[in-house]
Every structure is written in C-alpha cells, then in structure tokens.
Design a protein around this motif. Structure first.
Motif, PDB file in Angstrom:
ATOM      1  N   ALA A 276      82.162  21.035 -39.304  1.00  0.00           N
ATOM      2  CA  ALA A 276      82.978  20.659 -38.228  1.00  0.00           C
ATOM      3  C   ALA A 276      83.006  21.743 -36.850  1.00  0.00           C
ATOM      4  N   GLN A 277      82.728  22.778 -37.598  1.00  0.00           N
ATOM      5  CA  GLN A 277      82.559  23.842 -36.098  1.00  0.00           C
ATOM      6  C   GLN A 277      81.383  23.687 -35.543  1.00  0.00           C
ATOM      7  N   ALA A 278      80.232  23.513 -36.236  1.00  0.00           N
ATOM      8  CA  ALA A 278      78.836  23.089 -35.781  1.00  0.00           C
ATOM      9  C   ALA A 278      79.004  21.876 -34.901  1.00  0.00           C
ATOM     10  N   GLY A 279      79.601  20.728 -35.489  1.00  0.00           N
ATOM     11  CA  GLY A 279      79.660  19.422 -34.650  1.00  0.00           C
ATOM     12  C   GLY A 279      80.538  19.638 -33.391  1.00  0.00           C
ATOM     13  N   ALA A 280      81.781  20.414 -33.556  1.00  0.00           N
ATOM     14  CA  ALA A 280      82.606  20.504 -32.405  1.00  0.00           C
ATOM     15  C   ALA A 280      81.987  21.217 -31.114  1.00  0.00           C
ATOM     16  N   LEU A 281      81.113  22.396 -31.682  1.00  0.00           N
ATOM     17  CA  LEU A 281      80.545  23.085 -30.629  1.00  0.00           C
ATOM     18  C   LEU A 281      79.605  22.429 -29.848  1.00  0.00           C
ATOM     19  N   ALA A 282      78.802  21.434 -30.560  1.00  0.00           N
ATOM     20  CA  ALA A 282      77.627  20.801 -29.793  1.00  0.00           C
ATOM     21  C   ALA A 282      78.696  19.566 -29.013  1.00  0.00           C
ATOM     22  N   ALA A 283      79.551  19.065 -29.420  1.00  0.00           N
ATOM     23  CA  ALA A 283      80.002  17.993 -28.781  1.00  0.00           C
ATOM     24  C   ALA A 283      80.834  18.640 -27.602  1.00  0.00           C
ATOM     25  N   LEU A 284      81.162  19.729 -27.523  1.00  0.00           N
ATOM     26  CA  LEU A 284      82.047  20.190 -26.435  1.00  0.00           C
ATOM     27  C   LEU A 284      80.924  20.543 -25.245  1.00  0.00           C
TER      28      LEU A 284
END
Ligand SMILES: Cc1ncc(COP(=O)(O)O)c(C=O)c1O
Length: 382
Positions: A276-284
């Motif tokens: 979730a942390q990695a996916g959110a950083l990429a999404a942002l």
C-alpha cells in the motif's frame, strides 16, 4: 473462594451452548459480498458480466503502480515502515499540510473506525445522516458507542440543521459524508460553515470526502482548504476511488496534530502495508492522469444521470435521480429496488440495491454504462 454455583452456567445458558461473542453485535447485518462478475458471467453463459456495485474506477491501476508494488514486495519478509514516513511526507507535500497532521490506515474506513475508538467510550454518541455509508453503524456499534441517525432530507442529502439539533452532552463525533454515499448528494460551503459554527468545539466533526476528486460543483468545499484551521474538523480521504488503489487498502486523514497523533497510536500496527505504501507513493506522482480519468467519469456521470432522469421522471414515488457529485448515481426506486437490481443482474449487470430505498450504480466505461442503461430500460418496464 468463589462458590461453585456462581461459575456454573444456569440450565438456560447450558442448553443454548456457550456464548462466545457480544450479544449486542447480533443486531448488526452480516457482510453480504457483492456478486462476483466471473461467477455471474458463468451462470448466464455470457463472455463477461459488468460490476457497477463498488464505486471503483474502471481504468486499471495508474501508470507505474504495478511496477512499484512488485518491486516493494521483494521485501515482503520485512515489516513495513510503521511511521509511514515517506508516504506521509508525499501526502503532506501534495495537500499542502504538515506531515504531523496526517495518519494513514487500511482504507479510510479503518480510519473512521480508529476515530470512533479515539473519541468514544461506551454510551457516547456518534451522529450521522442516514442513509449514508453503510460501514458507519457497524463501526459505531463495534466500538460500544451509540449511533444517532438523522434521516436524510427529502432531496436524499444530509439535514444539517437536524444533525446540529441532535447533538447532546454525550455526542463525541459527527460523521458528515460529502458527497454522500450512496445518494451522491453534496453539501455547500455556506451550509457547512453554519453547521460547523453550531457544533460545540469539543465534538469532532469528520468530513468523509472519499469522492472528493469527482466533485465539479464549485460550491462544494474542499474540506482540507476550507476547514483546515478548525481543530475539531478531520478530513478523511481515500486512494481507493479516483486513485485506483481499492485493492491495496490505503486511506488517510488530515486533522489537528493531536488528533492525528492519537489515531496513529490506536491504529492497528503495520496496517498500512508495504504494498500500500509503495503503490500510494507511485500513484501520487500521477495527479494529471487522475484528473483526466475523473473528467471521463464526470462526463459519463452527467450523461447517465440525464438518461436516467428521462426514464424516472420527477413525479414518480421517491422522486427522480438526484444530482451526483461522486462516481455513482442513485435511483430512488423504493420498493422496486431489489427487483430492479435482480433484473439488471439477469442481464449481466451487477448494481447495488438498498432494499426499500434505492439502487446505487457506479459509473463505468461508456460501453458499460450503455449496457446498464439498456438493462435499466428493460428492468423499469418489468
Ligand atoms: C463514504 C465512504 N467513506 C469511506 C469509504 C471507504 O473507502 P476505503 O476504505 O476503501 O478507503 C467508502 C467506500 O466505499 C465510502 O463510500
């Protein structure tokens, strides 16, 4: 010594078997999972079925998310960063707030639960409009707090005057869902200002803005910029909807530093996962693409609303389709809600009925929406 009689179950209790869980939770509805499109397609002998029941955005993960998650899970044997520092910094930068005002959680629904846990003792009251997000009554009951439900107004939205009037000495928290799930209605700046002025300073007001990115009405305030200076206001946001991360479970709140710090204390440890942390950083990093996708959803929302209003004129029981500022529309079909949804399902389209009230339909791709409108035509004439 404890007398043996006091620890021996009476005959009634023995005959019913041991009671292992809290009796008050029996009143909560069991979770009924939505129909799987793959199962439905198999049953109907169709190449595929269409799911318009969970308010997801239909365009897949944002560019770069899959790669970032794949890279992160190479370290899946390690715990994630419990402080969620990099992601909180990225959120702080994007939303122009300090990182100490942010807490993340396993979806914004978990944060709503943590906020109730952080504010309410048994018997304390939580006020919210009803019908609204179906998790609210469950969250409140599991915390041992008491729900105070204020009926939606005639336009299917929050009745803020009645909500303010429902506040008592025992009220600790108020949930305001803007735009409201499942009706799509939204609150304007002036009425929210009046409401917040009327609420006592020691009652926390949670503005649940899960659908904020789909708002196009300039009168609907962005809670972060409009109310960031109010210590008793917390804004809930999610990356599940517009940001396309529903399956990774990541939401965040922005509030007073003390409130955010308390939530970070009560949060289930490590519940913002590595992925979730990695996916959110990429999404942002993909804000432009999010805006582009939201514009597509909004154009379709307006088209579907107009088409449905022709099929459901204002004079009918329950009224016509209210204006939606979210990525779904509400059909106030009352007694016909379940049969309408069944009829859509028989045509391979899964929508979300609320028995006796209405049906929520998520906006999909143009082709999916066309298929839904064709199914709705038949369903409404059955
Ligand atoms: C109003 C509202 N709040 C919160 C959520 C929770 O979203 P998530 O837990 O996926 O962040 C939803 C999801 O449907 C919602 O409709």
């Amino acid at each position: 010594m404890t007398g043996s009689t006091s620890s021996t179950p009476g005959p009634d209790r023995r005959s019913q078997g041991p009671r292992l869980t809290r009796a008050d939770l029996d009143a909560l509805p069991n979770y009924v999972p939505g129909r799987s499109p793959a199962d439905l397609a198999r049953e109907l002998g169709l190449p595929e079925a269409i799911k318009l029941a969970s308010n997801e955005v239909p365009y897949g993960p944002l560019p770069g998310v899959v790669e970032a998650v794949a890279e992160a899970v190479a370290g899946a044997h390690r715990y994630p960063d419990m402080g969620v520092l990099a992601l909180r910094d990225a959120l702080a930068e994007r939303y122009g707030v300090s990182a100490d005002r942010i807490a993340t959680g396993c979806g914004s629904v978990a944060l709503a639960e943590h906020l109730v846990r952080a504010t309410c003792l048994p018997g304390d009251e939580v006020v919210y409009s009803w019908r609204s997000f179906e998790a609210y009554p469950i969250i409140v009951a599991t915390s041992g707090a008491t729900s105070v439900r204020v009926p939606n107004d005639a336009g299917h939205g929050h009745d803020l005057a009645a909500m303010a009037a429902a506040v008592t000495d025992r009220t600790r928290l108020i949930l305001v869902c803007n735009p409201n799930n499942p009706t799509g209605t939204s609150l304007h700046r002036a009425e929210l200002d009046r409401f917040l002025d009327a609420v006592p300073d020691d009652v926390l007001v949670v503005l649940d803005e899960a659908y904020r990115e789909f708002v196009t009405d300039a009168e609907v305030p962005d809670g972060l910029t409009a109310y960031g200076d109010r210590p008793n206001v917390v804004v809930l946001r999610t990356l599940s909807k517009a940001w396309g991360l529903a399956g990774l479970r990541i939401g965040f709140l922005v509030g007073h530093p003390e409130v955010a710090a308390t939530v970070r204390k009560v949060v289930t440890p490590f519940s913002t996962s590595l992925a979730a942390q990695a996916g959110a950083l990429a999404a942002l990093t993909q804000a432009d693409e999010v805006r582009r996708r939201c514009a597509l959803v909004v154009a379709e929302r307006d088209r579907v609303t107009e088409a449905l209003r022709k099929r459901l004129p204002a004079g009918q029981v329950g009224g016509t389709v209210p204006e939606s500022q979210a990525n779904f529309v509400w059909l106030p079909l009352r007694d016909r809600s379940v049969s309408f949804a069944q009829s859509c399902e028989a045509r391979g389209i899964i929508v979300r009925p609320f028995a006796g009230e209405g049906v929520r339909v998520t906006i999909g791709t143009p082709a999916e929406n066309d298929a839904f409108l064709a199914a709705a035509d038949s369903a409404l004439h059955e």
